[in-house]
Design a protein around this motif. Structure first.
Motif, PDB file in Angstrom:
ATOM      1  N   CYS A  71      -0.107   3.152  -7.240  1.00 41.79           N
ATOM      2  CA  CYS A  71       0.609   4.307  -7.768  1.00 41.79           C
ATOM      3  C   CYS A  71       1.068   5.225  -6.641  1.00 41.79           C
ATOM      4  O   CYS A  71       2.143   5.818  -6.718  1.00 41.79           O
ATOM      5  CB  CYS A  71      -0.267   5.070  -8.759  1.00 41.79           C
ATOM      6  N   CYS A 120     -10.093   3.748 -12.890  1.00 37.08           N
ATOM      7  CA  CYS A 120      -9.315   3.469 -11.679  1.00 37.08           C
ATOM      8  C   CYS A 120     -10.063   2.537 -10.732  1.00 37.08           C
ATOM      9  O   CYS A 120     -11.256   2.726 -10.477  1.00 37.08           O
ATOM     10  CB  CYS A 120      -8.997   4.786 -10.982  1.00 37.08           C
ATOM     11  N   CYS A 144       0.118   0.958 -12.767  1.00 42.74           N
ATOM     12  CA  CYS A 144      -1.342   0.812 -12.708  1.00 42.74           C
ATOM     13  C   CYS A 144      -1.830  -0.480 -13.371  1.00 42.74           C
ATOM     14  O   CYS A 144      -1.524  -0.744 -14.530  1.00 42.74           O
ATOM     15  CB  CYS A 144      -2.015   2.011 -13.363  1.00 42.74           C
ATOM     16  N   CYS A 170      -6.603   1.020  -6.223  1.00 41.83           N
ATOM     17  CA  CYS A 170      -5.668   0.142  -5.523  1.00 41.83           C
ATOM     18  C   CYS A 170      -4.568   0.922  -4.801  1.00 41.83           C
ATOM     19  O   CYS A 170      -3.926   0.408  -3.903  1.00 41.83           O
ATOM     20  CB  CYS A 170      -5.054  -0.859  -6.491  1.00 41.83           C
TER      21      CYS A 170
HETATM   22  S1  SF4 Z   1      -5.142   3.778  -7.714  1.00 41.10           S
HETATM   23 FE1  SF4 Z   1      -3.555   4.337  -9.173  1.00 41.10          FE
HETATM   24  S2  SF4 Z   1      -2.636   2.407  -9.782  1.00 41.10           S
HETATM   25 FE2  SF4 Z   1      -4.556   1.908  -8.791  1.00 41.10          FE
HETATM   26  S3  SF4 Z   1      -6.064   1.778 -10.437  1.00 41.10           S
HETATM   27 FE3  SF4 Z   1      -6.135   3.887  -9.697  1.00 41.10          FE
HETATM   28  S4  SF4 Z   1      -4.697   5.003 -10.948  1.00 41.10           S
HETATM   29 FE4  SF4 Z   1      -4.276   2.853 -11.252  1.00 41.10          FE
END
Ligand code: SF4
Ligand code: SF4
Ligand code: SF4
Lengths: 65, 127, 707
Positions: free
Chosen positions: B86, B80, B60, B83
């Motif tokens: 993860c 968050c 992340c 993106c």
């Molecule tokens: S989608 Fe997942 S990796 Fe991306 S910012 Fe959110 S928690 Fe973090």
């Protein structure tokens, strides 16, 4: 004589794909090898032999810049 | 740490667990919004669950993922940025995305699904 | 002290556009909003397209880079700012270049572009010149733009960016919401100044810099007396672009994240070492520029190989220059301690190294010393010097030095032979101080050639052959002697010899996939157009082909990476709600590409004569080079020209080879121009413009004079 990437290259008895890549000094890790148009899997580089007169392509998929 | 575990041989693919999970978290019975997944295959069903391994934490970019007091990996929605890296990098494919939301979601080891499983194909285990 | 404050209504991005841009004139402190029209979106799309269009309207054919009417335009593009697809946070910077006197464009990471977009603007236009150093601040949450007098004493980027991040962030947590654009002290004294775009690295708790390197944009920035641009935006989410189909974008992004997760380790190891991964490969294929592009390999390359750099890159976690970049090529060496200069003995972070830097600051100037490369890299960045221009111009200087064109007297004591790391570093420090030979070096190769010929009596033929610049811009770091297509990839470009338009070396030289002139011309049409598109959208090139799907080799055109091309089509359609296909994608680029060409022509360049390249890029200039690869060249004389090298002197052989290669380049030029719809002189035809829907009266007016 074989063709490698459209250019003549001397053939030798029992030449494997691996040997050819060594002779050509093709060290790039991402090369697609085709013999007479057929894609050779990397696992076979050691064992797959090239016949005299074969048309070999060693395609470097190099991204660059 | 309590982790959701699986035993696919016992699974009859009734999907009760998925429905319970999505209902609990998204107030809607929708398997695509569940934090675990059951997929029919030619052999035993494939059960996808989070092992709480923590691989996603390091992925992340905004540190929105972290372990809570129980050791469970949680998504901090406010941080968050959606993106979904993860999701792509989870070795179990147990981090999920749904078009209705811009944050991912995952199993929080609440154990509700276990309660509705008629065969014991999923269970909580102390790791 | 605040010189001017401007309040604006916060807006909402609709399908990738704010539909307005921000204009600032520093001569009279005007700040205003401009509408982004449908015409602009249709013809120029965004990013570099917008930058070129604004610049076109700002300047006349007589405008010089340091005239107040010259602009620096920073624009992102409709796709920029999404967080799901790797490489979607780029800014495109456009200005009239002090090196080429033509429009320059540079593609750069860091958070400035996305935050500018979220603050409400599709572009930022900077015109005029301030009297004293100013800082421009955009508060994207409150809707305030301020021009303030600078009180910053520090002169170099790594400090300026840190101080301003600290100042404009509310607290540690907020630092990631601030991005600073700045340059360093050398931008005041040289023509090769760059811009550093910052982002805050929350794991390192440090400001990181990404460079808009090419063409002296930083020099223009300082000429306008801008100390820094700062944007602050809190509240980044994955859906701020209000895409027509967010789900499509999410799925496309996740697909690529997965691909990178599973395949990057097996392919280019971008997450582990970034673009430095190719140093040793370039060396093995005789393509690594060495000693001013004389050779393509060196026995000491292992000392600057990627594993040496990897060992120095500390943080194990991959990091990207914008959220969502799982390719994460943005590496950094922490706790680096420079041995020279004003920051000697201090612990600093070196961003990079990228391949270009290792080659330009390493092999090309004969510095086979990892820490030497890192130190040059650090100082180039913080001083605001383009690493590529620095490497290439220093290589040129070193060859001149070794050939007696320069000596200790002329360089003020610097012994600039190949491999002299200390002298190279001192040259760089002089650039930053505006002193000594550094001042001359900072003018770039084109102007140095003139000086060396006029004042030092250098042989014009020789310096013109070995000075690796074209259009006034220094070559980037690939050896293209054995690849005609890449010679075209460097020469037949809009902004100068930067490989971002086309990189065809392997396809051409090794794979022999584009043997005929027509094949090469097709590649020199398709790839430059395709790559131009990244600059219209605010995208990074790397996730296109530095990772490929597992089945890519079974596709009809592996070099294009068909699945990724489709991803881009999906992203564009997902954002805008339009329905383009891969052909329209190319046409979007063609419009802007041809426009840029015409812009060059309008400025008095952009014709065939400007597309010529120095012979060093095509073949062996010196006997030393010929003899070092004699077997190769002799064979070519036999096979391609039917000559008998046995009965020729080296000089005769060199002359024959040169004649042949120069003719080849001319033939290639003919073929490429024809494919692009240009005349033999390189001018876009009116039919071509009509076909593209670019038959805009003011463009027709420019080309008409040259048909
Ligand atoms: S989608 Fe997942 S990796 Fe991306 S910012 Fe959110 S928690 Fe973090
Ligand atoms: S979501 Fe995936 S990566 Fe994250 S803890 Fe669970 S299994 Fe591991
Ligand atoms: S690949 Fe590298 S340069 Fe491109 S967006 Fe990702 S981190 Fe930035």
């Amino acid at each position: 004589m074989i063709m490698v990437n459209g250019r003549e290259f001397p053939w030798e008895e029992g030449m494997t794909v691996k040997r050819l890549l060594e002779l050509k000094q093709y060290t790039y890790p991402r090369i697609t090898v085709k013999i007479n148009g057929e894609i050779i899997r990397e696992e076979e580089y050691d064992t797959r032999t090239i016949n005299d007169g074969d048309n070999v392509q060693c395609l470097h998929l190099m991204a660059g810049g | 740490m309590k982790v959701l575990k699986k035993n696919p041989e016992k699974c009859i693919a009734c999907h009760a667990c998925e429905e319970t999970c999505s209902k609990l978290y998204f107030k809607e019975e929708n398997r695509e919004k569940a934090c675990l997944r059951i997929k029919e295959t030619d052999s035993y069903p494939e059960i996808t669950t989070c092992t709480q391994c923590g691989v996603c934490i390091d992925i992340c970019p905004v540190v929105a993922l972290s372990r809570d007091k129980r050791g469970i990996v949680r998504v901090e929605k406010k941080k968050c940025v959606g993106c979904f890296m993860c999701v792509g990098f989870c070795p179990e494919q147990a981090m999920f995305m749904h078009d209705d939301y811009i944050e991912p979601f995952k199993c929080v080891s609440c154990g509700q699904c276990v309660k509705v499983c008629p065969t014991g194909a999923i269970y909580m285990s102390e790791e | 002290m605040i010189l001017k404050e401007y309040k604006y209504e916060l807006g909402k991005i609709e399908r990738g556009y704010n539909n307005r841009s921000l204009y600032i004139n520093l001569s009279d402190n005007t700040i205003k909003e401009k509408e982004v029209t449908q015409f602009m979106k249709d013809k120029f799309i965004g990013g570099k397209g917008f930058g070129l269009w604004y610049l076109w309207n700002a300047v006349t054919p007589e405008t010089k880079w340091n005239d107040p009417e010259n602009e620096i335009v920073i624009a992102h593009g409709p796709i920029a700012g999404i967080t799901q697809y790797p490489g979607s946070g780029k800014s495109l910077v456009v200005t009239l270049s002090p090196l080429t006197h033509m429009p320059m464009d540079s593609n750069v990471g860091g958070y400035f572009g996305p935050y500018l977009k979220f603050s409400g603007f599709d572009a930022l236009e900077l015109q005029g010149k301030a009297e004293k150093d100013v800082i421009i601040f955009i508060d994207g949450n409150k809707g305030i733009v301020q021009i303030m007098e600078s009180d910053i004493e520090e002169k170099d980027s790594h400090l300026i960016a840190e101080i301003l991040t600290e100042r404009f962030a509310k607290d540690e947590e907020d630092k990631k919401n601030v991005s600073v654009v700045s340059t360093g002290s050398a931008a005041d004294h040289t023509l090769v100044g760059l811009l550093n775009f910052s982002f805050y690295d929350i794991r390192r708790k440090a400001v990181r810099l990404k460079q808009a390197g090419r063409g002296g944009i930083g020099t223009v920035f300082r000429d306008k007396k801008i100390k820094a641009l700062v944007v602050r935006f809190e509240g980044t989410k994955g859906n701020l672009n209000n895409a027509a189909d967010q789900g499509k974008i999410n799925r496309t992004g996740i697909k690529l994240h997965r691909e990178i997760c599973l395949l990057d380790d097996k392919q280019n190891r971008m997450r582990k070492i970034g673009t430095a991964n190719i140093i040793e490969i370039m060396d093995q294929y005789d393509l690594l520029p060495t000693h001013n592009y004389k050779f393509g390999s060196h026995k000491d390359t292992y000392k600057i190989s990627s594993d040496k750099f990897q060992a120095r890159v500390t943080q194990g976690l991959p990091d990207g220059c914008w959220y969502g970049c799982s390719l994460s090529c943005a590496k950094a060496a922490d706790d680096f301690i420079p041995q020279t200069g004003p920051y000697k003995g201090q612990k600093v972070i070196v961003d990079g190294p990228e391949y270009e830097n290792a080659a330009g600051l390493g092999s090309n100037i004969g510095v086979f010393d990892r820490d030497g490369v890192l130190e040059l890299n650090f100082y180039c960045d913080t001083y605001g010097v383009d690493t590529i221009s620095f490497g290439t111009l220093t290589a040129f200087i070193m060859e001149c030095y070794e050939n007696g064109i320069l000596d200790k007297e002329k360089t003020g004591g610097l012994e600039l032979y190949f491999g002299n790391k200390e002298a190279a570093l001192e040259l760089l420090h002089q650039m930053a101080r505006g002193e000594g030979f550094g001042k001359i070096a900072g003018l770039g190769i084109r102007r140095m050639k003139e000086i060396f010929i006029k004042e030092y009596g250098a042989d014009p033929d020789f310096v013109n052959d070995i000075g690796m610049e074209q259009k006034g811009l220094e070559f980037s770091e690939y050896l293209c002697k054995e690849s005609l297509a890449q010679q075209g990839g460097y020469g037949l470009t809009n902004k100068g010899p930067q490989h971002d338009e086309a990189w065809l070396i392997f396809m051409d030289m090794v794979n022999n996939q584009i043997p005929t002139f027509e094949d090469k011309a097709e590649a020199l049409h398709y790839f430059p157009m395709f790559r131009t598109w990244f600059g219209l959208m605010g995208l990074c090139k790397l996730p296109w082909n530095d990772i490929v799907p597992e089945n890519n080799k079974y596709t009809d055109e592996p070099a294009k990476i068909p699945e990724h091309v489709q991803n881009y089509v999906d992203l564009y359609n997902g954002i805008t709600g339009k329905n383009i296909d891969k052909h329209e994608l190319i046409r979007q680029s063609e419009r802007v590409y041809n426009f840029q060409r015409i812009f060059n022509i309008r400025m008095g360049y952009g014709k065939r004569i400007h597309d010529k390249i120095p012979y060093r890029a095509m073949g062996p200039v010196t006997e030393e080079e010929y003899l070092s690869r004699q077997e190769r060249y002799d064979k070519q004389l036999k096979e391609l020209l039917g000559l008998d090298p046995e009965n020729m002197t080296t000089q005769e052989k060199m002359a024959a080879l040169r004649k042949y290669r120069e003719e080849q380049y001319e033939k290639l030029t003919d073929a490429v121009y024809a494919r692009r719809g240009w005349t033999k002189d390189g001018v876009p035809t009116i039919e071509k413009l009509k076909e593209l829907g670019m038959d805009i009266p003011e463009l027709i007016e420019v080309v008409k004079k040259h048909l």
